[in-house]
Each structure stands twice: as C-alpha cells, then as structure tokens.
Scaffold this active site. Structure first.
Site, PDB file in Angstrom:
ATOM      1  N   HIS A  75       0.842  -1.209   0.000  1.00 56.59           N
ATOM      2  CA  HIS A  75       0.000   0.000   0.000  1.00 56.59           C
ATOM      3  C   HIS A  75       0.872   1.252   0.000  1.00 56.59           C
ATOM      4  CE1 HIS A  75      -3.947   1.958   1.522  1.00 56.59           C
ATOM      5  NE2 HIS A  75      -3.168   2.877   0.952  1.00 56.59           N
ATOM      6  N   LEU A  78       2.474   6.477  -5.179  1.00 59.05           N
ATOM      7  CA  LEU A  78       3.677   6.949  -5.878  1.00 59.05           C
ATOM      8  C   LEU A  78       3.450   8.287  -6.588  1.00 59.05           C
ATOM      9  CD1 LEU A  78       5.200   3.621  -7.306  1.00 59.05           C
ATOM     10  CD2 LEU A  78       5.848   4.886  -5.259  1.00 59.05           C
ATOM     11  N   ARG A  79       2.204   8.740  -6.673  1.00 61.23           N
ATOM     12  CA  ARG A  79       1.843  10.103  -7.127  1.00 61.23           C
ATOM     13  C   ARG A  79       2.099  10.389  -8.607  1.00 61.23           C
ATOM     14  NH1 ARG A  79      -1.351  10.444  -2.958  1.00 61.23           N
ATOM     15  NH2 ARG A  79      -0.431  11.192  -1.029  1.00 61.23           N
ATOM     16  N   HIS A 194     -10.953   0.628   1.090  1.00 58.19           N
ATOM     17  CA  HIS A 194     -10.781   1.807   1.951  1.00 58.19           C
ATOM     18  C   HIS A 194     -12.120   1.996   2.658  1.00 58.19           C
ATOM     19  CE1 HIS A 194      -9.603   6.164   2.676  1.00 58.19           C
ATOM     20  NE2 HIS A 194     -10.910   6.201   2.850  1.00 58.19           N
ATOM     21  N   HIS A 247      -5.498  -0.220   5.750  1.00 55.44           N
ATOM     22  CA  HIS A 247      -5.197   0.655   6.904  1.00 55.44           C
ATOM     23  C   HIS A 247      -6.181   0.578   8.082  1.00 55.44           C
ATOM     24  CE1 HIS A 247      -7.958   3.191   4.628  1.00 55.44           C
ATOM     25  NE2 HIS A 247      -7.052   3.542   3.735  1.00 55.44           N
ATOM     26  N   ASP A 320       1.086   2.665   3.706  1.00 50.81           N
ATOM     27  CA  ASP A 320       0.223   3.747   3.222  1.00 50.81           C
ATOM     28  C   ASP A 320       1.073   5.010   3.000  1.00 50.81           C
ATOM     29  OD1 ASP A 320      -1.914   5.124   2.277  1.00 50.81           O
ATOM     30  OD2 ASP A 320      -3.113   5.024   4.102  1.00 50.81           O
ATOM     31  N   HIS A 324       3.163  14.188   0.612  1.00 50.04           N
ATOM     32  CA  HIS A 324       2.560  15.495   0.338  1.00 50.04           C
ATOM     33  C   HIS A 324       3.639  16.546   0.518  1.00 50.04           C
ATOM     34  CE1 HIS A 324      -1.569  14.129   0.030  1.00 50.04           C
ATOM     35  NE2 HIS A 324      -1.447  13.462   1.157  1.00 50.04           N
TER      36      HIS A 324
HETATM   37  O1  DOR Z   1      -3.978   9.570   4.696  1.00 49.89           O
HETATM   38  C1  DOR Z   1      -4.302   9.194   3.579  1.00 49.89           C
HETATM   39  N1  DOR Z   1      -3.655   9.623   2.483  1.00 49.89           N
HETATM   40  N2  DOR Z   1      -5.357   8.392   3.456  1.00 49.89           N
HETATM   41  C2  DOR Z   1      -5.865   8.072   2.268  1.00 49.89           C
HETATM   42  O2  DOR Z   1      -6.812   7.329   2.230  1.00 49.89           O
HETATM   43  C3  DOR Z   1      -5.294   8.645   1.037  1.00 49.89           C
HETATM   44  C4  DOR Z   1      -3.902   9.042   1.225  1.00 49.89           C
HETATM   45  C5  DOR Z   1      -3.378   9.923   0.127  1.00 49.89           C
HETATM   46  O3  DOR Z   1      -3.538   9.580  -1.049  1.00 49.89           O
HETATM   47  O4  DOR Z   1      -2.763  10.950   0.423  1.00 49.89           O
HETATM   48 ZN    ZN Z   2      -3.675   4.848   0.903  1.00 48.73          ZN
END
Ligand code: DOR
Ligand code: ZN
Length: 442
Positions: A75, A78-79, A194, A247, A320, A324
C-alpha cells in the site's frame, strides 16, 4: 554476476530459519547452504562450470544480520502521473529500496486515475525505466474513483494490475461494491477496501474524543471505519470474493475481522506502522505530519491493533506511504492534506514490535513479505529457482530518523528525530543490489 550472502540468519517463514549461505547466479537463488553442514559451493549441475567458483562470487558478509525474502509494501502512493512534485515512480522506488522493500503496490488515486489500461501500462513502463524495485499497480474499482460506474477489470488485469481499490475514497454504494466483488472475482483480482462512511466522517479531521474537543477540531468516530468494515465483510460473504481491508485503525474493525476470519470468511487486513506506534496525542500540537486518514486513534485502539497483529487477525504491515508537499501540509490543521510517508521508517518501527515481544521476527517477516505475496499471488520466498529478491536487516543498528536523508521527495513524517533500532542495510531485486547502505550512491 554471482553473489554469496554469507553467514546471515535466514528467516523465510514456513520454509527456513537458521544460519545459512545463499548463492545467487544470474538473478536467481541457486543454493541455500545451511551452516550446520560442512560448507560447500553449488554442485556443478546447479550452475555453469566455473574454474574457480569461490573467487567468482561477490561475497556479502551477513554475520549478525537477518536475511529475509524481499519485503513487499502492498500500500503506497507513488503520485505519478499527476503529482510528481510530491513523488515520482522513480523517487518512490528509491525510497522503497532504501527502506528494504523489493516490491510495492501503488494506489490508483493519481491524475489521471489509474482506471484504464493506458495508465496501468504507463506506470509499469515508468517502473521499468526506474529499474529499482518491482511495482505492482493497483487499479481503480470505479471509474475516476467516483463510486458510480465500474472500471474495466479484464483490461486492467491484462495490462498488469494486481488488485483493485478506490483507496482514498470509499465505495459508498453497497450495490456497486457488491458488483465490483463479483466482477473482480471472475478475473482473480483482489479488492482492497478503503473503509470509511462519509456521513459519519462529516467534517472530521482527527480522532473523535476529548482531545479533539479541547483542540477545537471535529472528530471522526471509530464507527466511521468499522461500519464499512462490517459491510464489506457481509459483501465478502455474499459474493465469495476475497477482500483485503486497508489501513485498519480501530478496535471495532479488528474485532469484526477476527470474528469474520473465525467463520472462514475470505477477508484479510493490513495496518500501518503509525497505527501501532502512535496515538492521537501526536496531533496534540496541531502537527499536520500526524494527520492522516483514517486518523491516529486512542491508546486502546493501538493496543487492539497490536493484539490483532499478534494473533494473526491483521495479516500485513503496509505503510500507506502518502507523500505530500509543504504546500499541502504547512497550513491550518483542518485544511491540511491527509497522509504521511512511510517507506523509509517502516522496518525500524516494525522491528520495535519484535523488541517488545509482540511479534517474533518470523511473524514480522510474514507480515511484511510472505503474507502480502500470498494475498497478491506474487512469487516470493528464498527458494532455489526463485528470483533473488532479498532484504538484509541489521537488527542492532540504532540511529536517529533524519528526514533530510530520505530518498522520497516529500518530508511529511511525524517520526523525524526519533531514535530507532534496526534497519534494512541492503536490498536486492532479481540479484541486483538496489540499495546498499555502504554505497549510498546506489
Ligand atoms: O492519509 C491518507 N492519504 N489516506 C488516504 O486514504 C489517502 C492518502 C493519500 O492519497 O494521500
Ligand atoms: Zn492509501
């Protein structure tokens, strides 16, 4: 290239546990030699004739180290495509390798969403060019993650998707989720769910309770997660399609999954290191690096997660990893993006469970390698003939987490500055060393 990993404690759950030498040739494991027996090199029928075999091997001394089948993080985000300023497939793969992972599954909430074969193929091609760790795309359950129409699972599977998920968004429509499970089952695709009830989420930004009230923030009740876990268990029973719960953060979810498993329901589950390490207290100073979805919960929930890991209710530890940038994190708490990075801290934080006696080392390897491989039906394990995907861990290495040393582009972790013990020091994928602590430039 011929490689010999020498004198490590080889931990491959259900297969091998002991001090051994591993011989690798042309990317594959050709022999595992227990050190209980007199040392010998592979027999001539196991490898091409080489005059002086001893010298032909590059030797890695693994004395005092733990040698495991390659760790798999099922999980991560990779953006790429779309949010390359947070992470790219290349940087995410480098972070994974540095964290000891030989494979990752990447979630589909990119831009465009991975809901069609072109995006899936794009990701696979980018991963091939990155040439670091294996990347297994997870495609979207619904078109555009909109929760209204299903994507084309046959196309996605053919393109290389290993599972499907609307991660980041719940599938609110239960009938659509039922159809998704039926459709996914036909293609042998795992559904990763999810679990979140958006009505119960309301405006919530952290765990519901006294702390949220004191901080003046709206809370998210445990039921926001667990009602959907219970629904998905019911749909799993209805359809017979395997479902993997992403998660897990609450005690009620753990209880529901434990109960379902005891009835033989085909449900599996993961949690992330932050849920067994931290509690909502980490949010106390409005630290947006402790904001994620689902949120950090109470001490009792953390305890339930640990028990769930210990008794096998929770099969997998996944990160996860959710990169960001400061643009999304250095803002008011309720406006900050959800998610933390995890690839480069997961092994160290998870080893603490072993130190605390919650898991045995072989159980930890199960949760970070054997079980994800089994759930996703990925080849894995230190067996002769298998690809040499191997992680070497130094269980005694103490260090202070330094976010500036991370391979990831993003810096959003609540663990910066934490002293930890135990670290992945070498990562090998198909016989190629993709991370070697001694040679930081790799
Ligand atoms: O904290 C999280 N970030 N939960 C999610 O379900 C999505 C993820 C994200 O893509 O940033
Ligand atoms: Zn996630």
């Amino acid at each position: 290239m011929q490689i010999l990993i020498k004198d490590g404690r080889v931990v491959d759950p259900g297969n091998y546990d002991g001090i051994a030498d591993i011989f690798i040739e042309d990317g594959k494991i050709v022999k595992i030699q227990s050190n209980d027996n007199p040392r010998q090199l592979p027999t001539s029928n196991e490898q091409p004739a080489t005059r002086n075999k001893q010298q032909a091997y590059r030797t890695i001394d693994a004395t005092g180290k733990i040698v495991t089948p390659g760790l798999i993080d099922m999980h991560v985000h990779l953006r790429e495509p779309g949010h390359e300023y947070k992470e790219t497939i290349e940087t995410g793969c480098l972070a994974a390798a540095a964290g000891g992972f030989t494979a990752v599954c990447c979630m589909p909430n990119t831009n465009p969403v991975n809901d069609n074969s072109q995006v899936t193929k794009f990701i696979i091609e980018k991963a091939r060019l990155a040439d670091t760790v294996r990347v297994y795309p997870v495609a979207a359950i619904s078109k555009g993650l909109q929760g209204t129409g299903l994507s084309e699972y046959g196309d996605l599977k053919d393109a290389g998707a290993v599972a499907i998920s609307d991660d980041g968004c719940p599938v609110t429509d239960s009938q659509l989720m039922r159809r998704a499970m039926e459709y996914a089952k036909r293609f042998g695709l795992l559904i990763i769910s999810h679990c979140e009830d958006l009505n119960l989420l309301a405006e919530g930004v952290m765990n519901e309770g006294a702390l949220a009230t004191r901080m003046g923030l709206s809370g998210i009740p445990n039921a926001c997660e667990s009602v959907m876990v219970m629904r998905d268990i019911a749909l799993c029973e209805l359809t017979g399609s395997p479902v993997h719960i992403a998660h897990v953060s609450t005690m009620e979810s753990v209880r529901a999954i434990r109960d379902a498993k005891s009835r033989g329901v085909a449900v599996t589950a993961e949690t992330a290191p932050h849920y067994f390490t931290l509690t909502e207290d980490a949010v106390g100073r409005y630290d947006t690096n402790a904001k994620m979805n689902p949120p950090l919960r109470s001490k009792d929930d953390r305890e339930a997660i640990r028990k769930g890991l210990a008794d096998g209710t929770i099969d997998v530890i996944a990160t996860d990893h959710a990169p960001h940038s400061t643009i999304e994190k250095e803002v008011e708490f309720d406006r900050a993006a959800n998610g933390i990075i995890g690839l480069e801290t997961s092994v160290s934080l998870s080893l603490k469970l072993v130190e605390e006696g919650i898991l045995k080392i072989e159980e930890l390897v199960e949760k970070m390698s054997t079980n994800p491989a089994r759930i996703l039906r990925i080849e894995n394990g230190l067996t002769v003939g298998n690809s040499a995907d191997i992680t070497i861990i130094d269980p005694d290495r103490s260090y202070i987490v330094d976010v500036e040393s991370f391979r990831s582009i993003s810096r959003n972790t609540p663990f910066n500055g934490l002293e930890v013990k135990g670290k992945a020091i070498l990562t090998m994928v198909g016989g190629k060393i993709v991370f070697d602590e001694k040679n930081n430039n790799l």
